[in-house]
Design an enzyme around this catalytic site. Structure first.
Site, PDB file in Angstrom:
ATOM      1  N   LYS A  71       0.826  -1.197   0.000  1.00 17.53           N
ATOM      2  CA  LYS A  71       0.000   0.000   0.000  1.00 17.53           C
ATOM      3  C   LYS A  71       0.868   1.258   0.000  1.00 17.53           C
ATOM      4  CE  LYS A  71      -3.734  -2.028   2.795  1.00 17.53           C
ATOM      5  NZ  LYS A  71      -4.868  -1.796   1.904  1.00 17.53           N
ATOM      6  N   ARG A 117     -10.355 -11.489   1.665  1.00 20.19           N
ATOM      7  CA  ARG A 117     -11.235 -12.508   1.091  1.00 20.19           C
ATOM      8  C   ARG A 117     -10.575 -13.891   1.122  1.00 20.19           C
ATOM      9  NH1 ARG A 117     -11.399  -9.022  -4.239  1.00 20.19           N
ATOM     10  NH2 ARG A 117     -11.012  -7.508  -2.598  1.00 20.19           N
TER      11      ARG A 117
END
Length: 502
Positions: A282, A356
């Site tokens: 990130k 996920r």
């Protein structure tokens, strides 16, 4: 903890450091001059309070603007030392959702002035038990602050609260006690989220969960790396393998005597205690907030606490897949293929789509444990924030009856959520040429394709997915809540579980 009592006394006769009263605008909402000439009134039937506030409300100095506060000292005819008036907007639109926030405003306004106890008058227009719940829950939310590690921290906490209401006192006390459990549990979850990642590793999160379970009578098991690999949780392990901190699979079981064998509710939470993005790292700007990426897991731990104390007659299993997502020589790479616990193969396109992956194995494991209905919660996508902003959480469901149940619980809990679609057409975006599915579906509809990925692991089991990325963290301090973790979804989850026992 706020010591809470119910009083059936007339508001003017309540002795307290501060009496809190709601001010509403009773004028016609369609009136063209409503803003210029609001019809202000206190939302109670007490002539003494009405008399004490009449001059101020008629002065034009008070508006009906939501959350406006006015503090009167030594109000005439009242036994209270102070009278705090809080505006709540239009009377015809006012609801328990607004009342919950107003209670938070009262707490944050009074405690900043060093006041440690107060009484809140439940307004007319909201059913008494509903009002008591909203006031107590809102007060707990407002009483929480995040400044744990400041050396100059001032411990400003409300210690005692009286809710002034009318009705059956036993019923009102029951409502207050249940609301207190919810409030405490919501703040317990917020406490977990608030901790920095060096003090809230997967191991520490598991220890906190085990301690809580021991206190409230839940069964708790924690599994480490060896067991995770033995159970072939390849999706979960693919995220964990890049960190020096060992992962933890936290399993909490609530199995009350007399509960039917079915349903069994599975609450599955994403527990990424820090998310760098992995190899798909990130940007540095804002990365410090990624300690909150375990908010879904914290919510499930807090919900299990509340469920254990409220004792609904329904079986519930809470599962939290806790790990860090770190870049290292051991970390998975874009293009890797992982085999999930279910046997499905996953092409990893972006290692920052890790939530996920851990949930995929968590959902499948919940089904193996016998769960007949599934709910997961996760700070899953930035895309849901683009779609819904910081106001509504995203809700996805593979079963309309399941969604209807959850929606009813959500409405009762007073949390803002919005259903998004799960059409099969979106599945095309996560088809892989090398594996069964990809872990990202591209830029467009990102929250939906993430949910479609999870749907592959819920399969035919009735399932709700909550994407709380935009609502689990308050970006700014509000009048009713501190900046930082919100504890969102806990109230809705508890109401949802209670609905199966009704």
């Amino acid at each position: 903890m706020i010591k809470t009592t119910i009083s059936l006394s007339a508001p003017a006769q309540v002795e307290t450091e501060a009496l809190v009263a709601l001010v509403l605008d009773d004028s016609d909402p369609s009136s063209s001059d409503r803003d210029k000439n609001p019809q202000l009134k206190t939302a109670m039937s007490d002539a003494v309070v009405s008399s004490a506030t009449a001059e101020l409300l008629a002065s034009g100095e008070v508006s009906a603007k939501m959350f406006e506060t006015n503090l009167l000292h030594k109000p005439s005819g009242l036994k209270a030392k102070r009278l705090l008036l809080i505006s709540g907007g239009g009377a015809k639109k006012f609801s328990s959702y607004d009342l919950r926030r107003i209670a938070g405003v009262a707490v944050r306004t009074l405690k900043s002035r060093g006041i440690r106890s107060f009484a809140f008058v439940a307004p007319t227009g909201v059913p008494a038990d509903e009002a008591v719940r909203a006031i107590v829950e809102g007060a707990y939310v407002g009483n929480f602050d995040v400044d744990y590690y400041r050396s100059d921290r001032k411990d400003q906490k409300i210690e005692t609260m009286t809710v002034v209401a009318s009705g059956d006192k036993n019923a009102l006390e029951k409502a207050a006690n249940e609301a207190q459990v919810i409030g405490e549990s919501q703040n317990f979850a917020r406490d977990l989220v608030n901790e920095p990642s060096n003090r809230m590793t997967p191991t520490v999160l598991a220890e906190r969960a085990k301690k809580m379970c021991a206190e409230v009578g839940l069964k708790c098991e924690v599994f480490g790396p060896d067991k995770i690999k033995e159970m072939k949780m390849g999706a979960f392990w693919s995220v964990a393998q890049g960190s020096d901190e060992p992962p933890a699979l936290i399993v909490m079981k609530y199995e009350p005597a007399g509960a039917p064998e079915k349903p069994v509710i599975g609450l599955v939470g994403k527990g990424i205690t820090f998310d760098t993005g992995g190899i798909s790292i990130k940007p540095a700007d804002g990365m410090e907030k990624m300690k909150y990426d375990m908010a879904g897991g914290a919510t499930m731990i807090g919900a299990m606490r509340a469920i254990a104390l409220l004792k609904p007659k329904v079986k519930v299993i809470g599962i939290v897949c806790a790990t860090e997502n770190m870049p290292s020589g051991k970390a998975q790479k874009p293009g890797d293929v992982q085999i999930a616990m279910s046997g499905k193969s996953i092409e990893v396109i972006n290692t920052d789509a890790e939530g996920r992956l851990v949930l995929a194995d968590g959902l499948h494991y919940a089904k193996q444990l016998g769960c007949t209905h599934l709910v997961d919660a996760a700070t899953l996508t930035g895309a849901v924030v683009v779609a819904l902003g910081f106001t509504n959480a995203g809700v996805f469901a593979n079963d309309d009856d399941m969604y209807s149940r959850f929606h009813n619980a959500n409405q009762k809990a007073g949390e803002k959520m919005w259903r998004l679609p799960l059409d099969d057409d979106y599945k095309e975006q996560i088809r892989s040429t090398i594996a069964d599915i990809m872990n990202t579906g591209g830029r467009w509809g990102g929250a939906i394709t993430a949910a479609m990925f999870l749907k592959e692991f819920a399969e035919e089991t009735p399932w709700i997915h909550l994407d709380i990325a935009g609502t689990a963290w308050m970006e700014d301090q509000k009048p009713w809540i501190a900046k930082g973790p919100s504890g969102v979804a806990l109230r809705s989850l508890v109401e949802f579980v209670k609905g199966f026992a009704a």
